[in-house]
Design an enzyme around this catalytic site. Structure first.
Site, PDB file in Angstrom:
ATOM      1  N   GLU A   1      11.209 -11.221   8.066  1.00 10.95           N
ATOM      2  CA  GLU A   1      11.710 -12.438   7.546  1.00 10.95           C
ATOM      3  C   GLU A   1      11.312 -12.511   5.869  1.00 10.95           C
ATOM      4  OE1 GLU A   1      10.144 -16.393   8.870  1.00 10.95           O
ATOM      5  OE2 GLU A   1       8.764 -15.071  10.155  1.00 10.95           O
ATOM      6  N   TYR A   2      11.854 -13.166   5.343  1.00 13.06           N
ATOM      7  CA  TYR A   2      11.554 -13.487   3.806  1.00 13.06           C
ATOM      8  C   TYR A   2      10.884 -14.817   3.701  1.00 13.06           C
ATOM      9  CZ  TYR A   2      12.052 -14.115  -1.247  1.00 13.06           C
ATOM     10  OH  TYR A   2      11.833 -14.151  -2.364  1.00 13.06           O
TER      11      TYR A   2
ATOM     12  N   GLU B   1       0.848  -1.165   0.025  1.00 19.51           N
ATOM     13  CA  GLU B   1      -0.013   0.035   0.142  1.00 19.51           C
ATOM     14  C   GLU B   1       0.839   1.125  -0.085  1.00 19.51           C
ATOM     15  OE1 GLU B   1      -2.068   0.294   3.724  1.00 19.51           O
ATOM     16  OE2 GLU B   1      -2.794   2.462   3.442  1.00 19.51           O
TER      17      GLU B   1
ATOM     18  N   ASN C   1       8.051 -18.478  -0.952  1.00 19.37           N
ATOM     19  CA  ASN C   1       6.930 -18.882  -1.779  1.00 19.37           C
ATOM     20  C   ASN C   1       6.147 -17.735  -1.817  1.00 19.37           C
ATOM     21  OD1 ASN C   1       7.689 -21.244  -3.217  1.00 19.37           O
ATOM     22  ND2 ASN C   1       7.557 -22.168  -1.061  1.00 19.37           N
ATOM     23  N   GLY C   2       6.275 -16.467  -1.323  1.00 23.88           N
ATOM     24  CA  GLY C   2       5.080 -15.428  -1.501  1.00 23.88           C
ATOM     25  C   GLY C   2       3.807 -15.702  -0.926  1.00 23.88           C
TER      26      GLY C   2
ATOM     27  N   LYS D   1       9.736  -3.679   3.481  1.00 28.70           N
ATOM     28  CA  LYS D   1       8.819  -2.715   2.753  1.00 28.70           C
ATOM     29  C   LYS D   1       9.275  -1.370   2.924  1.00 28.70           C
ATOM     30  CE  LYS D   1       4.956  -5.440   3.623  1.00 28.70           C
ATOM     31  NZ  LYS D   1       3.310  -5.637   4.491  1.00 28.70           N
TER      32      LYS D   1
ATOM     33  N   ASP E   1      -8.993  -9.578   8.539  1.00 25.95           N
ATOM     34  CA  ASP E   1      -8.734  -9.505   7.171  1.00 25.95           C
ATOM     35  C   ASP E   1      -8.050 -11.083   6.784  1.00 25.95           C
ATOM     36  OD1 ASP E   1      -8.653  -9.067   4.233  1.00 25.95           O
ATOM     37  OD2 ASP E   1      -7.197  -7.461   4.277  1.00 25.95           O
TER      38      ASP E   1
HETATM   39  P1  AMP Z   1       1.744  -6.577   1.660  1.00 29.11           P
HETATM   40  O1  AMP Z   1       1.907  -4.921   1.510  1.00 29.11           O
HETATM   41  O2  AMP Z   1       2.222  -7.041   2.890  1.00 29.11           O
HETATM   42  O3  AMP Z   1       0.513  -6.863   1.130  1.00 29.11           O
HETATM   43  O4  AMP Z   1       2.825  -7.090   0.804  1.00 29.11           O
HETATM   44  C1  AMP Z   1       2.659  -7.119  -0.870  1.00 29.11           C
HETATM   45  C2  AMP Z   1       3.267  -8.399  -1.429  1.00 29.11           C
HETATM   46  O5  AMP Z   1       4.638  -8.217  -1.250  1.00 29.11           O
HETATM   47  C3  AMP Z   1       2.679  -9.818  -0.904  1.00 29.11           C
HETATM   48  O6  AMP Z   1       1.539 -10.065  -1.371  1.00 29.11           O
HETATM   49  C4  AMP Z   1       3.813 -10.676  -1.273  1.00 29.11           C
HETATM   50  O7  AMP Z   1       3.841 -10.995  -2.441  1.00 29.11           O
HETATM   51  C5  AMP Z   1       5.039  -9.921  -1.264  1.00 29.11           C
HETATM   52  N1  AMP Z   1       5.404  -9.999   0.442  1.00 29.11           N
HETATM   53  C6  AMP Z   1       5.305  -9.096   1.585  1.00 29.11           C
HETATM   54  N2  AMP Z   1       5.932  -9.655   2.552  1.00 29.11           N
HETATM   55  C7  AMP Z   1       6.749 -10.467   2.369  1.00 29.11           C
HETATM   56  C8  AMP Z   1       7.663 -11.408   2.872  1.00 29.11           C
HETATM   57  N3  AMP Z   1       7.788 -11.286   4.015  1.00 29.11           N
HETATM   58  N4  AMP Z   1       8.147 -12.396   1.960  1.00 29.11           N
HETATM   59  C9  AMP Z   1       8.107 -12.466   0.755  1.00 29.11           C
HETATM   60  N5  AMP Z   1       7.155 -11.843   0.075  1.00 29.11           N
HETATM   61  C10 AMP Z   1       6.399 -10.833   0.771  1.00 29.11           C
END
Ligand code: AMP
Length: 976
Positions: free
Chosen positions: A701-702, A632, A705-706, A654, A747
């Site tokens: 943490e990473y 966002e 697999n998304g 982020k 959510d």
């Molecule tokens: P979010 O703003 O948290 O909804 O993140 C947007 C997108 O970034 C998510 O739908 C994921 O595909 C990817 N993402 C967010 N956090 C992670 C994470 N810790 N590890 C891997 N992908 C992430």
């Protein structure tokens, strides 16, 4: 005419950051290079046609090592068609290869006077061939990979300003089947320097996991996972067949099964090492070697059992961790009470029980004539109660001995070690002589109310006579009433009798050794008148052995014995210290500590919440590598975090995009101050924040697999039910943790769950504004709020009653998403229709192949009354039970309902349209190349044909065949 536009050797001095020096090139471990133009020592020797097109040039890298590359720049002339073909590239078993090209491309506008035919793209092709020495391939035979355009073209001025960029593009070629292939680059009038070409494939590098060795594995030809079976490492054995999946990215996924070190070995990192001397490991299932138990040793090491010291033993049923033991010492202090021909024998337990609690006693009985002859076994005439051998209490009742006989009884104590020991058994012995009957009644005197008896004592008493016992009763009245009298003399007058009544008398003697047998019954009648009658002794000395009396007495004795034994047992049981202990412990069970979630809004200064819950990270510790998503507030990237004296880890970053307002900054960081309060394996972990410099960042943490929804769609049909239940269990466990902390998520949806490389799912998305702004699924309700309708409980939609129970409703929807591999809940129904349908009692049907128990759990989560929905703790327990008992998952819900409801209802005309409609579009080529070009042809396809044409996933086969069935039902003008 070639326009020379750059000194290629300048290239790397212009871009020192690119440094392609061979020695420095470090490709990821999971990439295997098949061709690397930068590593070529001499000419690349690629074919260029026509000769005035592509031109091979030598450039110097920063180490002054020459490297080869190609350029073309015939922009001044129209109708260019310049081909450059690599040598034959052997594919080395790979089915999918990647081509990484680095190039620069001139912006046509920057070239003065070039005609409109100048291009800014070029084409890349390949041609599969088993022949490594083809000299000619027709243009039409090449398969096009892509048209390549530059992300960054450049102008002459740019070069001067040193801002020229090198473009890197990667394309892949799938389903290769011949020995190798040629790559070709077609220029149609652009100005290109092809700096390097690298061809590689991906593999999952050999790995050891759960003590199973997985070999180097080449990734699959399409995006499918490759299932690989592991082999147990040396000195280990299979607990459950080890398997893993090699993903298209060259990463290992979803480890299943494991090996365990064999007995005598223990796990050390990725191998099994022998137990050291003095320790042992008995079973593969045991984790580590343990110290030998007392009285045992293992001098050699790698022991699966320790050897007992001499004169100590291990019984067959003893666990290997139990101390070695020895036979018990002898029982002590034997005591007996003789009663006629019965004997109660008791003793004290042995002083040393040999270290065991299983001591029992055996009683041996021998009859000894006493005249110098040898004793002999008593035989089966003598009875023991409760038994002769294996007594667990230290007493026994012996009956049916012969009177006036010498016996020798020995009691031995034995335990589990006794039969392993050759030594003599500890025992005590008692010798007894049973008593004699009082044989003769000498005289009697009768009056109307008294009788006087005189008798002779036993001939050979087994000790000094202590007293006599006289028993009498009215004839035929034995059962109603009898009287026992005692006397030290051998004469007695019994008074108070009824006149003219017959009485029965019996007499027995008691010595130090106990009672002897009764003499015979004597019947005597009192006189009718008050007169003295002297009986005839000859008449009254008939001896009748009273069997009945003896038996009655014996039964009475036995009953007392047994009852008293039981009674003791009961008291003991009641006071069992173990039981008491258990109860005490139960009273002390501590409930899990319940930390409570603190809403960031309760802080006057929201920055303080961030300081309290999130660690500040120095931006220099973070290396951003690539963009993985859009959030966002800005991009989401992956990268690495290296904190001082910590291991480098992969992280997601982020960042807050530039130009934010203070409120946006606060909202952005609120996610960190919420996430930072949680610590659970199924909740995404916050590593920290960067707030002291820009951009402001949140580091977590990473998760390789998304998000779960995309992951499921990509892997449709590829997991076992148990794996899916494992996913659901993880999410439920994370949600239990959140609800225990008093946090309501609002959510919960598969898109907000992240999946790591081990298929562990973690709940994410905790921002304060997320439901309002972030979620594309959220829609405005009539009350003004924005809510993800399909995932939200009716009371939360109707009057914003968000609770853990409404999270449970959403969890039910997530269950449905998981079991249907990312299908959209309620398909294409509108939000309004969904609200209406739910209100009317409609609930989502079970997804295809969904076990009935899981669908029932979903329905429970979707109870209208929120109090009736299960709590997350109950959901976790239910799923645990299912995992422990996979048979419960065998019964599938009724799938025909599913097909009716979930299959979109529209007409299709071609095979491609049909495959798209049933979401199996990935198999279009398989169908086409197998000759299925019309729907009529498809009607008769079989399972084996599907497999042959490469549709091997069971889930996909089912989906296709069930749709074929409905095609058959309706003819080829179809509703699928
Ligand atoms: P979010 O703003 O948290 O909804 O993140 C947007 C997108 O970034 C998510 O739908 C994921 O595909 C990817 N993402 C967010 N956090 C992670 C994470 N810790 N590890 C891997 N992908 C992430």
């Amino acid at each position: 005419m070639a326009l020379v536009w750059i000194y290629p050797s300048l290239l790397f001095f212009l871009f020192p950051s690119l440094k392609p020096g061979r020695a420095l090139r470090n490709y990821p471990e999971n990439e295997v290079t098949l061709l690397d133009s930068m590593s070529a020592l001499g000419d690349l020797g690629w074919e260029a046609y026509p000769p005035e097109g592509w031109e091979e040039i030598s450039v110097m890298d920063e180490r002054n090592t020459p490297m080869r590359s190609y350029q073309v720049c015939n922009v001044m002339e129209a109708n260019q068609n310049n081909w450059l073909r690599t040598r034959h590239i052997a594919r080395d078993g790979a089915q999918r290869v990647y081509v990484e090209i680095k190039f620069t491309l001139r912006d046509c506008n920057s070239l003065p006077g070039v005609p409109g035919t100048c291009k800014e793209t070029f084409n890349m092709y390949y041609y599969e061939s088993n022949n490594p020495s083809l000299w000619f391939i027709k243009e039409s035979q090449y398969v096009k990979i892509d048209t390549i355009a530059a992300d960054e073209s450049f102008t002459q001025t740019d070069v001067g300003d040193r801002v020229m960029k090198l473009n890197t593009e990667v394309r892949d070629i799938g389903n290769l089947s011949k020995k190798g292939f040629y790559l070709a680059f077609q220029d149609v009038g652009a100005c290109i320097a092809l700096v390097s070409v690298r061809v590689f494939y991906k593999r999952c590098p050999a790995a050891v996991l759960n003590l199973a060795r997985f070999p180097d594995t080449v990734t699959g030809g399409d995006s499918a996972l490759v299932e690989v079976h592991g082999a147990c490492v040396d000195d280990s054995e299979e607990v459950e067949a080890p398997r893993m999946y090699c993903s298209a990215d060259g990463g290992w996924l979803v480890p299943i099964g494991r090996c365990a070190c064999k007995p005598g070995f223990e796990e050390s990192k990725d191998h099994c090492q022998p137990c050291s001397p003095g320790t042992y490991k008995a079973a593969a299932a045991d984790e580590y070697c343990s110290k030998c138990p007392p009285h045992s040793h293992a001098h050699q090491g790698r022991a699966s059992q320790c050897t007992c010291e001499s004169s100590f033993y291990r019984a067959h049923t003893d666990p290997p961790g139990m101390a070695c033991t020895r036979p018990p010492s002898a029982p002590e202090n034997p005591m007996y009470t003789l009663n006629d021909t019965s004997m109660a024998l008791e003793w004290d337990p042995p002083r040393d029980n040999g270290g065991r609690a299983d001591v029992t006693y055996n009683v041996r009985c021998r009859k000894c004539p006493g005249d110098g002859r040898k004793c002999s076994a008593c035989g089966s005439g003598v009875h023991f109660l409760p038994r002769q051998l294996g007594l667990t209490t230290s007493r026994v009742l012996v009956s049916d001995l012969l009177s006036n006989t010498n016996y020798s009884f020995s009691v031995e104590a034995v335990n589990g070690a006794s039969e392993l020991s050759a030594g003599p058994r500890g025992q005590v012995t008692v010798n007894i002589t049973t008593g004699q009957t009082v044989s003769v009644v000498l005289k009697e005197r009768r009056s109307k109310d008294s009788i006087t008896l005189a008798w002779q004592g036993p001939e050979r008493p087994n000790g000094a006579i202590v007293e006599y016992e006289v028993i009498y009763y009215e004839k035929n009245q034995r059962d109603q009433n009898y009287t026992v009298l005692k006397t030290k003399a051998n004469v007695m007058t019994v008074e108070g009798l009824k006149p003219g009544t017959t009485y029965v008398f019996r007499v027995r003697a008691r010595t130090d050794g106990g009672y002897g047998s009764y003499g015979g019954e004597i019947e005597l009648e009192t006189s009718h008148e008050d007169m003295l009658a002297i009986g005839d002794p000859n008449q009254s000395t008939i001896l009748v052995v009273s069997v009945a009396g003896g038996v009655v007495l014996l039964i009475f004795l036995v009953a007392c014995f047994v009852v008293s034994g039981r009674h003791c047992g009961y008291i003991k049981a009641k006071q069992d210290p173990d039981e008491e202990k258990t109860q005490v412990q139960r009273g002390r069970v501590k409930l899990p500590g319940s930390r409570t979630y603190i809403h960031p809004h309760t802080y006057e200064d929201p920055n303080q919440a961030v300081r309290d819950f999130a660690k500040e990270i120095d931006a220099s510790c973070i290396r951003i590598e690539r963009v993985i998503g859009a959030g966002e507030f800005g991009e989401v990237c992956s990268g690495r975090l290296k904190l001082p004296s910590k291991r480098e880890i992969y992280v997601a970053i982020k960042s807050l995009k530039a130009g934010y307002t203070e409120k946006q900054r606060r909202d952005f960081l609120s996610e960190a101050s919420i996430m930072g309060q949680f610590d659970h394996p199924n909740i995404i972990r916050l590593e920290g924040v960067v707030t002291k410099c820009k951009p402001v960042m949140i580091i977590t943490e990473y998760m390789e697999n998304g998000s779960l929804d995309t992951f499921l769609k990509k892997n449709d049909g590829r997991f076992t039910v148990i794996q899916l239940v494992g996913i659901l269990r993880g999410i439920a466990s994370g949600m239990k943790y959140l609800s225990d902390m008093g946090y309501v998520h609002r959510d919960l949806a598969a898109r907000n769950i992240l999946v790591n490389s081990n298929l562990v799912c973690k709940v994410s998305d905790f921002g304060l504004s997320r439901v309002l702004e972030d979620d594309p699924e959220a829609a405005y309700t009539t009350r003004g709020g924005k809510i993800p309708i399909r995932w939200t409980a009716p009371e939360a939609i109707a009057y914003r009653k968000f609770t853990s129970a409404s999270d449970v409703w959403s969890y039910g929807i997530v269950m449905w998403e998981v079991m249907s591999y990312g299908e959209r809940p309620y398909w294409e129904m509108s939000n309004q229709d969904v609200i209406k349908a739910i209100d009317e009692g409609y609930r989502l049907p079970a997804p295809m192949d969904c076990p009935v128990v899981l669908h029932q759990l979903m329905l429970d989560c979707w109870e209208k009354g929120r109090g009736e929905r299960p709590k997350f703790g109950q959901i976790v327990n239910t799923l645990d039970k299912l995992i422990r008992n996979p048979n419960s998952l065998k019964e599938l819900a009724n799938t025909s309902i599913w097909e009716d409801v979930s299959t979109p209802d529209f007409s299709v005309g071609t095979v491609d349209e049909w495959l798209d409609a049933i979401k199996m579009g990935q198999y279009k080529e398989n169908f086409a190349s197998a000759g299925y070009v019309t729907l009529d042809a498809v009607l008769y396809i079989s399972l084996s044909e599907l497999s042959k044409m490469g549709v091997t996933l069971v889930g996909h086969q089912k989906k296709i065949l069930s749709s074929v069935q409905s095609l058959q039902a309706q003819g080829s003008q179809v509703q699928v």
